[in-house]
Design an enzyme around this catalytic site. Structure first.
Site, PDB file in Angstrom:
ATOM      1  N   ASP A   1       0.828  -1.197   0.000  1.00  0.00           N
ATOM      2  CA  ASP A   1       0.000   0.000   0.000  1.00  0.00           C
ATOM      3  C   ASP A   1       0.875   1.266   0.000  1.00  0.00           C
ATOM      4  O   ASP A   1       1.781   1.399   0.812  1.00  0.00           O
ATOM      5  CB  ASP A   1      -0.890  -0.023   1.245  1.00  0.00           C
ATOM      6  CG  ASP A   1      -2.162   0.778   1.102  1.00  0.00           C
ATOM      7  OD1 ASP A   1      -2.093   1.865   0.516  1.00  0.00           O
ATOM      8  OD2 ASP A   1      -3.205   0.322   1.595  1.00  0.00           O
TER       9      ASP A   1
ATOM     10  N   THR B   1      -7.076   3.735  -1.942  1.00  0.00           N
ATOM     11  CA  THR B   1      -6.762   2.339  -1.634  1.00  0.00           C
ATOM     12  C   THR B   1      -7.737   1.349  -2.254  1.00  0.00           C
ATOM     13  O   THR B   1      -7.341   0.392  -2.926  1.00  0.00           O
ATOM     14  CB  THR B   1      -6.706   2.140  -0.110  1.00  0.00           C
ATOM     15  OG1 THR B   1      -5.642   2.933   0.419  1.00  0.00           O
ATOM     16  CG2 THR B   1      -6.483   0.683   0.250  1.00  0.00           C
TER      17      THR B   1
ATOM     18  N   LYS C   1      -5.722  -3.927   6.607  1.00  0.00           N
ATOM     19  CA  LYS C   1      -6.955  -3.232   6.251  1.00  0.00           C
ATOM     20  C   LYS C   1      -8.022  -4.216   5.771  1.00  0.00           C
ATOM     21  O   LYS C   1      -7.716  -5.149   5.025  1.00  0.00           O
ATOM     22  CB  LYS C   1      -6.689  -2.221   5.135  1.00  0.00           C
ATOM     23  CG  LYS C   1      -5.762  -1.081   5.510  1.00  0.00           C
ATOM     24  CD  LYS C   1      -5.618  -0.118   4.347  1.00  0.00           C
ATOM     25  CE  LYS C   1      -4.686   1.036   4.682  1.00  0.00           C
ATOM     26  NZ  LYS C   1      -4.578   2.009   3.560  1.00  0.00           N
TER      27      LYS C   1
ATOM     28  N   ASP D   1      -1.180  -0.189  -4.783  1.00  0.00           N
ATOM     29  CA  ASP D   1      -2.517   0.302  -5.096  1.00  0.00           C
ATOM     30  C   ASP D   1      -2.510   1.761  -5.537  1.00  0.00           C
ATOM     31  O   ASP D   1      -3.479   2.238  -6.135  1.00  0.00           O
ATOM     32  CB  ASP D   1      -3.452   0.110  -3.910  1.00  0.00           C
ATOM     33  CG  ASP D   1      -2.911   0.729  -2.624  1.00  0.00           C
ATOM     34  OD1 ASP D   1      -1.707   1.045  -2.562  1.00  0.00           O
ATOM     35  OD2 ASP D   1      -3.701   0.878  -1.666  1.00  0.00           O
ATOM     36  N   HIS D   2      -1.436   2.472  -5.247  1.00  0.00           N
ATOM     37  CA  HIS D   2      -1.285   3.872  -5.653  1.00  0.00           C
ATOM     38  C   HIS D   2       0.102   4.328  -5.228  1.00  0.00           C
ATOM     39  O   HIS D   2       0.823   3.628  -4.513  1.00  0.00           O
ATOM     40  CB  HIS D   2      -2.352   4.772  -5.010  1.00  0.00           C
ATOM     41  CG  HIS D   2      -2.462   4.615  -3.518  1.00  0.00           C
ATOM     42  ND1 HIS D   2      -1.525   5.106  -2.632  1.00  0.00           N
ATOM     43  CD2 HIS D   2      -3.389   3.982  -2.754  1.00  0.00           C
ATOM     44  CE1 HIS D   2      -1.872   4.803  -1.407  1.00  0.00           C
ATOM     45  NE2 HIS D   2      -3.005   4.108  -1.442  1.00  0.00           N
TER      46      HIS D   2
ATOM     47  N   HIS E   1      -2.754  10.860  -0.665  1.00  0.00           N
ATOM     48  CA  HIS E   1      -2.842  10.565  -2.092  1.00  0.00           C
ATOM     49  C   HIS E   1      -4.284  10.751  -2.566  1.00  0.00           C
ATOM     50  O   HIS E   1      -5.150  11.156  -1.799  1.00  0.00           O
ATOM     51  CB  HIS E   1      -2.366   9.142  -2.362  1.00  0.00           C
ATOM     52  CG  HIS E   1      -2.992   8.144  -1.431  1.00  0.00           C
ATOM     53  ND1 HIS E   1      -4.223   7.581  -1.656  1.00  0.00           N
ATOM     54  CD2 HIS E   1      -2.561   7.645  -0.240  1.00  0.00           C
ATOM     55  CE1 HIS E   1      -4.528   6.763  -0.660  1.00  0.00           C
ATOM     56  NE2 HIS E   1      -3.540   6.781   0.218  1.00  0.00           N
TER      57      HIS E   1
END
Length: 556
Positions: free
Chosen positions: A36, A77, A160, A346-347, A493
């Site tokens: 992540d 996310t 998460k 994811d980013h 983000h």
């Protein structure tokens, strides 16, 4: 060399469904790892201090795509995880944000929310149930299970809930960390009761080993790039974790929350994942098994301290050790030659605005409530329409309008959207605003920002106006940060700019060739690549293309 060229040409010309030659070994396990907020430069940023067997294994032994970017606008996310495992843009997999507004009720919808399935061992409460049913596309794990009538098994683990539920797809089993109990939990979507091995792991209390302990630097302090950046005013101060090393874990009721915000979260995730592999005999089933692991510490630490902080630097070095531990365990239990490893993010992540202003960049922050509460926009609306209640709320990246108020005032929705979008773009720090009406009517150009917005757009879940902040401006904060009582966080983000779309992609193990590819690719290409590699059909929403270099084996 000639043979390699011919092979590449044949793969390119005739597709990939039979790209693996007869000597290739079908993997017993697909291990798809998501880190992540692992921006594309971070795997090699500290290369000289990486150990053996972790990130260095992927870089030196795998196919490394060093120029991968998401194509959608909202780099959050849930959005990125769904794209990684479906090969689809948000417009097709449906997760347009971490949250969105249900137009029929006006309620905020969490990305994995499902009232029908509560956490095992917890009472059923509104908005507390979870499942993967908000994902509109099948995932790569779903397609693997479908391909052999359920002989393959899919498992997913993360700190998460969204980092576990989304990768697990509709057919998998997902486990995630509870910040209130320090245990890994699941919902009644997956099980009626916890498997005995999971119950035993939870009963042993692994999180309690951190009570009263500290997070210290893992290497000699003098070797860190950010050694002089350990106390910056914009870093979040969540006590007793604090802003400087050593970070205290404490010994109170918030211990388990603090662990999730530190490298301890990844360590617990790794330990639980290894326990799952052992007890479920992962990689030794009748057919190829699929295990998704999402490491979340990089994201939490990036939010609290920033991606160029001393904390992030230390965490990347610790992540490297965790990956080495995981790969060693997989090698001993399944064999790396029998495992297809995929790793991406994811980013990406932006630097803190204050850090960028130090080098001369114009940057800034919007207050968390700027678009959620009464403000300048409402005053302008009152002046224009005689009402200040036409905006219902802001749920990043969207402004949702009050449809009942607009209807009551007999206003034209399209005209109101256009007026608000024009006014939003006058606000310093806002780069662009796109209306839902224009998207539905196809009144957009092929300009990069508009294309990214379109790929993020779902006609029901997306709001009336998609707002894009200027580069290194922060338009929002995290709901989790607000719940923890933090006045602010270092970095957030969620933009379409290159720092947020930029991620690494690695394929390794199972005879994958060692090579670095610099052409631009997208995470939407990962699921189709795995599909072709396993000779199964693509996820239903997939729009990506198989990455041809993955099919050129090391011995070719």
């Amino acid at each position: 060399m000639k043979y390699k060229l011919v092979t590449l040409l044949l793969i390119t010309a005739f597709g990939f469904s039979h790209a693996q030659d007869s000597e290739s070994i079908r993997p017993k396990l697909v291990l798809q790892i998501t880190v992540d907020q692992f921006r594309g430069d971070l795997p090699t940023r500290f290369l000289d201090r990486l150990g053996e067997g972790g990130l260095r294994y992927l870089i030196e032994n795998g196919t490394y795509y060093s120029n991968a970017h998401y194509r959608h606008a909202n780099t959050e996310t849930a959005v990125g995880h769904a794209t990684l495992f479906t090969g689809a843009d948000p417009s097709r997999h449906g997760l347009v944000g971490n949250n969105w507004i249900d137009p029929s009720t006006g309620d905020v919808v969490y990305n994995t929310e499902d009232a029908r399935y509560h956490i095992i061992g917890k009472d059923q409460k509104p908005h507390n149930g979870v499942s993967p049913n908000n994902i509109l596309s099948t995932t790569i794990g779903d397609e693997l299970v479908i391909s052999n009538a359920g002989q393959s098994r899919v498992f997913s683990v993360s700190v998460k809930d969204r980092g576990a539920i989304i990768p697990g797809g509709h057919a998998g089993k997902a486990f995630w960390y509870s910040k209130s109990s320090g245990k890994f939990v699941t919902s009644t979507y997956y099980y009626d009761e916890y498997p005995q091995w999971a119950q035993d792991w939870n009963d042993s209390g692994p999180a309690d080993q951190y009570r009263g302990k500290t997070w210290d630097l893992i290497q000699d302090p003098s070797t860190y790039y950010a050694k002089d950046l350990d106390d910056r005013p914009y870093e979040a101060d969540f006590q007793p974790l604090g802003k400087t090393f050593p970070h205290q874990y404490g010994d109170d009721k918030y211990l388990y929350t603090r662990l999730s915000l530190s490298p301890a979260g990844d360590e617990l995730t790794l330990d639980f994942a290894k326990t799952l592999m052992k007890n479920e005999n992962v990689g030794h089933g009748v057919n190829t098994d699929f295990l998704a692991i999402s490491f979340s510490s990089t994201d939490y630490i990036g939010h609290l301290f920033g991606p160029s902080s001393l904390e992030t630097e230390d965490n990347i070095l610790r992540l490297d050790r965790n990956l080495a531990d995981l790969f060693s365990y997989v090698d001993k239990t399944v064999g790396l030659k029998n495992t297809l490893i995929v790793l991406s993010a994811d980013h990406g992540a932006p630097e803190a605005p204050e850090y960028m202003t130090e080098i001369g960049m114009e940057a800034g922050r919007f207050d968390f409530t700027y678009f959620r509460e009464q403000g300048p926009l409402n005053e302008i609306l009152m002046e224009r329409y005689g009402r200040d209640d036409l905006i219902a709320t802001h749920s990043h990246p969207y402004l949702y309008l009050n449809m009942a108020a607009i209807a009551e005032a007999k206003l034209d929705l399209e005209e109101v959207e256009n007026f608000i979008a024009d006014e939003v773009m006058k606000i310093p720090g806002i780069a662009y605003a796109q209306t839902k009406s224009d998207l539905l009517e196809g009144r957009i150009s092929n300009a990069p920002l508009q294309v990214q917005i379109r790929r993020n757009f779902h006609p029901v879940r997306s709001g009336n106006i998609h707002m894009i902040q200027e580069q290194y401006w922060f338009l929002h904060s995290t709901d989790e940060g607000q719940k923890m009582g933090l006045e602010g966080i270092a970095a957030i983000h969620g933009s379409p700019w290159a720092y947020d779309t930029y991620v690494p992609i690695f394929f390794a193990g199972n005879g994958i060739k060692a090579q670095t590819i610099t052409r631009r690719v997208s995470p939407t290409d990962i699921a189709p690549t795995i599909s072709n590699y396993l000779n199964i059909k693509f996820p239903s929403g997939s729009i990506g293309n198989p990455l041809k270099e993955v099919f050129i084996k090391e011995n070719n």
